[in-house]
Structure formats: C-alpha cells, structure tokens
Design a protein around this motif. Structure first.
Motif, PDB file in Angstrom:
ATOM      1  N   PHE A 125      12.883  -0.983  -1.153  1.00 19.75           N
ATOM      2  CA  PHE A 125      13.167  -0.618  -2.535  1.00 19.75           C
ATOM      3  C   PHE A 125      14.566  -1.087  -2.910  1.00 19.75           C
ATOM      4  O   PHE A 125      15.412  -1.307  -2.037  1.00 19.75           O
ATOM      5  CB  PHE A 125      13.060   0.903  -2.754  1.00 19.75           C
ATOM      6  CG  PHE A 125      14.187   1.683  -2.139  1.00 19.75           C
ATOM      7  CD1 PHE A 125      15.359   1.933  -2.848  1.00 19.75           C
ATOM      8  CD2 PHE A 125      14.086   2.167  -0.842  1.00 19.75           C
ATOM      9  CE1 PHE A 125      16.407   2.650  -2.283  1.00 19.75           C
ATOM     10  CE2 PHE A 125      15.128   2.876  -0.264  1.00 19.75           C
ATOM     11  CZ  PHE A 125      16.291   3.115  -0.991  1.00 19.75           C
ATOM     12  N   ASP A 127      16.826  -0.077   0.590  1.00 20.29           N
ATOM     13  CA  ASP A 127      16.453   0.356   1.930  1.00 20.29           C
ATOM     14  C   ASP A 127      17.386  -0.228   2.983  1.00 20.29           C
ATOM     15  O   ASP A 127      17.603   0.390   4.022  1.00 20.29           O
ATOM     16  CB  ASP A 127      14.995  -0.014   2.230  1.00 20.29           C
ATOM     17  CG  ASP A 127      14.733  -1.490   2.031  1.00 20.29           C
ATOM     18  OD1 ASP A 127      14.853  -1.968   0.877  1.00 20.29           O
ATOM     19  OD2 ASP A 127      14.416  -2.180   3.023  1.00 20.29           O
ATOM     20  N   LYS A 164       9.261   2.132   2.757  1.00 19.24           N
ATOM     21  CA  LYS A 164       8.965   0.833   2.156  1.00 19.24           C
ATOM     22  C   LYS A 164      10.214   0.287   1.478  1.00 19.24           C
ATOM     23  O   LYS A 164      11.081   1.050   1.036  1.00 19.24           O
ATOM     24  CB  LYS A 164       7.822   0.979   1.150  1.00 19.24           C
ATOM     25  CG  LYS A 164       6.521   1.383   1.810  1.00 19.24           C
ATOM     26  CD  LYS A 164       5.436   1.610   0.790  1.00 19.24           C
ATOM     27  CE  LYS A 164       4.159   2.077   1.490  1.00 19.24           C
ATOM     28  NZ  LYS A 164       3.131   2.441   0.527  1.00 19.24           N
ATOM     29  N   THR A 204       8.899   3.437  -8.439  1.00 27.09           N
ATOM     30  CA  THR A 204       8.595   2.708  -7.205  1.00 27.09           C
ATOM     31  C   THR A 204       8.919   3.535  -5.967  1.00 27.09           C
ATOM     32  O   THR A 204       8.101   3.641  -5.046  1.00 27.09           O
ATOM     33  CB  THR A 204       9.381   1.381  -7.163  1.00 27.09           C
ATOM     34  OG1 THR A 204       9.020   0.601  -8.300  1.00 27.09           O
ATOM     35  CG2 THR A 204       9.114   0.610  -5.881  1.00 27.09           C
ATOM     36  N   ARG A 233       6.619   6.521  -5.606  1.00 18.54           N
ATOM     37  CA  ARG A 233       5.308   6.093  -5.087  1.00 18.54           C
ATOM     38  C   ARG A 233       5.409   5.737  -3.606  1.00 18.54           C
ATOM     39  O   ARG A 233       4.503   6.058  -2.827  1.00 18.54           O
ATOM     40  CB  ARG A 233       4.796   4.889  -5.869  1.00 18.54           C
ATOM     41  CG  ARG A 233       4.110   5.239  -7.142  1.00 18.54           C
ATOM     42  CD  ARG A 233       3.363   4.044  -7.760  1.00 18.54           C
ATOM     43  NE  ARG A 233       2.877   4.408  -9.068  1.00 18.54           N
ATOM     44  CZ  ARG A 233       3.543   4.194 -10.205  1.00 18.54           C
ATOM     45  NH1 ARG A 233       4.706   3.567 -10.193  1.00 18.54           N
ATOM     46  NH2 ARG A 233       3.038   4.583 -11.353  1.00 18.54           N
ATOM     47  N   ASN A 234       6.478   5.046  -3.226  1.00 19.74           N
ATOM     48  CA  ASN A 234       6.650   4.659  -1.817  1.00 19.74           C
ATOM     49  C   ASN A 234       6.599   5.869  -0.885  1.00 19.74           C
ATOM     50  O   ASN A 234       6.098   5.769   0.230  1.00 19.74           O
ATOM     51  CB  ASN A 234       7.975   3.932  -1.606  1.00 19.74           C
ATOM     52  CG  ASN A 234       7.971   2.516  -2.132  1.00 19.74           C
ATOM     53  OD1 ASN A 234       6.950   1.994  -2.576  1.00 19.74           O
ATOM     54  ND2 ASN A 234       9.132   1.878  -2.101  1.00 19.74           N
TER      55      ASN A 234
END
Length: 187
Positions: A11, A26, A9, A103, A106-107
């Motif tokens: 980030f 990313d 995801k 974040t 969690r991703n």
C-alpha cells in the motif's frame, strides 16, 4: 476470513504525523514491528477516546521498537483538522493514515463495504510483515491500549523464544509454557 499469519499487502498512502503530511507505505515497516489501528471516522465519539489512549502508550511502544499507524477512510487533511481542533487528538504523535480509496482497509479485510468505513480493528504486524494478532470490536466497544501493549510484548517474546508460548494474562517477566507431550493434561 482471518488474516492471521498472512503478509500485509502493498500500500501507499498519505498521513498526518507531527505537524506534517508524510507518505507512508508497506516498505516503511519492513524489519519493524507495527500496529495498524483502524477506526470508523474522525470527529466521532468512541474513536477519540481510543486514539488518545493509544497516544498515552505510544512512547512505551516506541521503546519496544513498534511503530503505530492509525487508519480511517478519512483524508490526511481531515486528520490534520481533527488534530488541530481536539485536545485529545492533538497529543497524537504517531502517523494518522488517510485511506479515502479504502485500499488499506480492504487489504486488512476490515472495510464495511456498504458504508465506506473501516471497522474498529487492531492488527499487530511482525518485522516480516506478517499479521500476528488482531482484534475487531463492534462500533460501540472501545479498545484498551494497555492490553494492546501486553499483546505486543507477548508477540515479541514468542518471536524471540521459539518453542515457548504465553498463557492467559501473561505479563512481561512471568513464566511461559513450553508445549510438549509431557505438558498435555497438566495445566
């Protein structure tokens, strides 16, 4: 829930790398192999042994075209302080990402929500941003960077050789398998 074969995801984060604070996202891994190496916290016990072991294999991973990102929920400032105060951590040249917002943790579905810390987890991400391998261990079990390098080589090999797979304990240069009807029951 497994994240294997899913895209990472988006980030953005701050990291400490080679004496500087840098922004990482990313987008930095687009078209490249990457390792995301999560650990619970700076200034702890098992974590520095793992990060130091990974630092010892970083040049080899770089030769394979792999970028390494260690990640904890500490800040990039804390990473710098740890880097400056520990001989083991001081040899790290890869990016040490701070994830205080949790974040990224969690991703990758690696966050211990009740503690605000990342579990001990490793993710190999291919040039398309897809997670190809992961390893998660409990708090007291350290990882082995030599085995991680072997897994990266296997992931690169199978990407470059569609239709082949790497058997257990496969090492670079050894025979692979080509799954087929004729191979069923022959192993």
């Amino acid at each position: 829930m497994s994240v294997i074969n899913t895209r990472i995801k988006p980030f953005t984060a701050s990291a400490y790398k080679q004496g500087k604070f840098v922004d990482v996202s990313d987008a930095d891994i687009a078209g490249k192999w990457a390792i995301f190496f999560f650990y619970p916290a700076d200034f702890t016990f098992v974590c520095p042994t793992e990060l130091g072991d990974l630092a010892d294999h970083y040049a080899e991973l770089q030769k394979l075209g792999v970028e390494v990102f260690s990640v904890s929920t500490d800040t990039h400032f804390t990473h710098k302080a740890w880097h400056d105060s520990s001989d083991t951590i001081g040899k790290i040249e890869y990016a040490m990402i701070g994830d205080p917002t949790q974040t990224i943790s969690r991703n990758f579905d690696i966050l211990r929500e009740n503690e605000g810390l990342a579990n001990r987890g490793t993710f190999i991400v291919d040039p398309d941003g897809v997670i190809q391998a992961m390893e998660i261990t409990s708090e007291g079990i350290g990882r082995n960077a030599a085995e991680l390098v072997r897994k990266v080589k296997a992931a690169i090999y199978i990407r470059n050789h569609p239709g082949e797979v790497c058997p257990a304990k496969w090492e670079e240069g050894e025979k692979t398998l080509a799954p087929s009807f004729d191979l069923v029951g022959k192993i």
